[in-house]
Scaffold this motif. Structure first.
Motif, short mmCIF file in Angstrom:
data_model
loop_
_atom_site.label_atom_id
_atom_site.label_comp_id
_atom_site.label_asym_id
_atom_site.label_seq_id
_atom_site.Cartn_x
_atom_site.Cartn_y
_atom_site.Cartn_z
N SER A 1 0.80 -1.23 0.00
CA SER A 1 0.00 0.00 0.00
C SER A 1 0.83 1.28 0.00
O SER A 1 0.39 2.32 -0.46
N ASP B 1 -15.94 -7.54 -5.87
CA ASP B 1 -15.18 -6.37 -6.34
C ASP B 1 -13.75 -6.44 -5.80
O ASP B 1 -13.53 -6.34 -4.60
N SER C 1 -8.37 1.09 -4.40
CA SER C 1 -8.80 2.47 -4.23
C SER C 1 -7.85 3.18 -3.27
O SER C 1 -7.41 2.60 -2.28
N SER C 2 -7.51 4.44 -3.60
CA SER C 2 -6.55 5.16 -2.75
C SER C 2 -7.16 5.53 -1.40
O SER C 2 -6.47 5.63 -0.40
N SER C 3 -8.48 5.74 -1.38
CA SER C 3 -9.10 6.05 -0.10
C SER C 3 -10.32 5.15 0.04
O SER C 3 -10.95 4.81 -0.95
N SER C 4 -10.63 4.80 1.26
CA SER C 4 -11.86 4.03 1.43
C SER C 4 -12.22 3.94 2.90
O SER C 4 -11.37 4.05 3.77
N GLU C 5 -13.48 3.78 3.15
CA GLU C 5 -13.99 3.63 4.51
C GLU C 5 -13.73 2.20 4.98
O GLU C 5 -13.71 1.28 4.17
N ASN D 1 -8.91 -4.45 3.34
CA ASN D 1 -8.68 -3.06 3.69
C ASN D 1 -7.42 -3.02 4.57
O ASN D 1 -7.32 -3.76 5.56
N SER E 1 -11.29 -4.40 -6.98
CA SER E 1 -10.58 -3.21 -7.46
C SER E 1 -9.85 -2.53 -6.31
O SER E 1 -10.15 -2.76 -5.14
N SER F 1 -7.02 -1.25 -0.41
CA SER F 1 -7.25 0.15 -0.09
C SER F 1 -7.04 0.36 1.39
O SER F 1 -7.07 -0.61 2.14
N PRO F 2 -6.87 1.57 1.91
CA PRO F 2 -6.42 2.74 1.17
C PRO F 2 -4.90 2.68 0.99
O PRO F 2 -4.24 1.86 1.62
N LEU G 1 -15.38 -0.73 6.25
CA LEU G 1 -16.79 -1.15 6.32
C LEU G 1 -16.92 -2.50 7.02
O LEU G 1 -16.06 -3.37 6.88
#
Ligand code: KG4
Ligand code: ZN
Length: 339
Positions: free
Chosen positions: A9, A326, A330-334, A109, A328, A80-81, A336
């Motif tokens: 990351s 999914d 992502s540079s930012s993410s919650e 995550n 994929s 992510s992130p 969850l």
């Protein structure tokens, strides 16, 4: 269940094989020392170095684990992130291995990885517990209600604690990453020499460390002639490091003790790069003991970014059948909940 995990990351290329979430069979971390001369991670360079290092890192992790790829149950990766170019290298590698060898693919995550890192060595750590993720990008206080069930109580509003360490190091002309440098210099300084502010923010569970960093800057401008053109004297640097470290530690300890009382959770875990700070570990261990809280912290190798923690988080997703469609990045993410 044996999981091969990949973590890319930020600026460490890491791969690990972990059995049942807690038994680390290998954990290879290949650090990119190129960034220190730039005073921070250069994203373009980071992804190039991941590309150069990823195959050998994965090969080493498999070899050191003694596990043949045919015996691996799933491939996990940090999705992510993080830095998008860096994440992509991990994702493509994980997808390719999963496709060729017909394995399940588990996106994780990165924060979740940190959260489960204390469970690797503390076999009796199970939810519910309070988790403080304290790294370069996050100062997040999370209630781990169960595996895969998270309630975010507070987070960094501006600079994360690790980022503040890095920026203070930069103000003093120290190397990147700043956390270990500040800790080293602090050992020779007096933590009571300068009374920097403690950003307690009692009205919220959020954190804010940018004001503290700015207080260090103002202090330097006030006390060092011709700053930043002239260097900061050695003994002053040591005192600033020790006093800054004390302010961060006191703020975090105070808030965590209050949170444990308020939410009536007697298990506290910390994780992320800053969790390797000795003063923070000692202060939390001692306050927790007084408050009869069980305190869990990973050994330093599992605090900073590593793939073993990603494998650990992935294990619980696999165990509870949370298979993502999914994959994929992502540079930012919650963060969850998935249960
Ligand atoms: O978890 P990590 O390796 O990467 C992120 O996810 O951000 O954390 C890196 C951060 C950096 O800001 C680094 O300066 C800080 O953790 N850090 C420390 C120490 N070791 C690393 N901060 C304070 N004391 C340390 N010993
Ligand atoms: Zn991290």
């Amino acid at each position: 269940m044996k999981i091969l995990a990949i973590e890319t990351s930020c600026d460490d290329t890491s791969a690990a094989v972990v059995e049942n979430g807690r038994r680390v069979l290998s954990n290879v971390v290949c650090s990119q020392n190129v960034h220190s001369k730039f005073g921070g991670v250069v994203p373009e360079l980071a992804s190039r170095f991941h590309l150069e290092n990823i195959n050998s890192t994965v090969e080493r992790a498999l070899k050191e684990s003694g596990v043949d790829i045919s015996k691996i149950d799933a491939i996990a990766f940090s999705a992510s992130p993080g830095l998008i170019g860096s994440l992509l290298i991990g994702q493509i590698t994980a997808e390719t291995i999963a496709y060729i060898f017909k394995k399940k693919l588990i996106p994780v995550n990165h924060l979740e990885g940190h959260i489960y890192s204390p469970t690797i060595e503390h076999k009796n750590l199970r939810p519910p517990f309070l988790s403080l993720v304290v790294s370069g990008g996050h100062t997040d206080l999370i209630l781990i209600e169960d595996f895969g069930r998270y309630k975010i109580l507070g987070r960094s509003r501006d600079d994360a604690a690790g980022e503040a360490f890095d920026k203070v190091a930069k103000l003093l002309g120290l190397r990147y990453p700043g956390g270990p440098e500040v800790e080293k210099w602090a050992k020779r300084g007096d933590p009571n020499a300068i009374k920097f502010p403690r950003p307690f923010m009692y009205e919220t569970w959020d954190f804010s460390f940018s004001g503290l960093k700015t207080a260090v800057l103002y202090y330097l401008k006030k006390t060092v002639n011709d700053y930043p053109s002239s260097p900061v004297p050695y003994s002053l640097s040591c005192n600033i490091c020790a006093s800054f470290e004390a302010a961060v530690v006191e703020t975090l300890v105070e808030k965590l003790m209050l949170a444990s009382k308020k939410f009536n959770i007697k298990k506290l875990a910390i994780c992320g790069g800053v969790a390797s700070n000795k003063k923070l570990r000692e202060a939390l261990a001692s306050s927790s003991k007084k408050e009869k809280i069980r305190f869990f912290v990973p050994s330093p190798q599992y605090c900073t970014d590593n793939a073993a923690m990603i494998a650990s988080a992935a294990y619980y997703k696999l165990k509870y059948n949370c298979i993502a469609s999914d994959c994929s990045v992502s540079s930012s993410s919650e963060l969850l909940s998935w249960r």
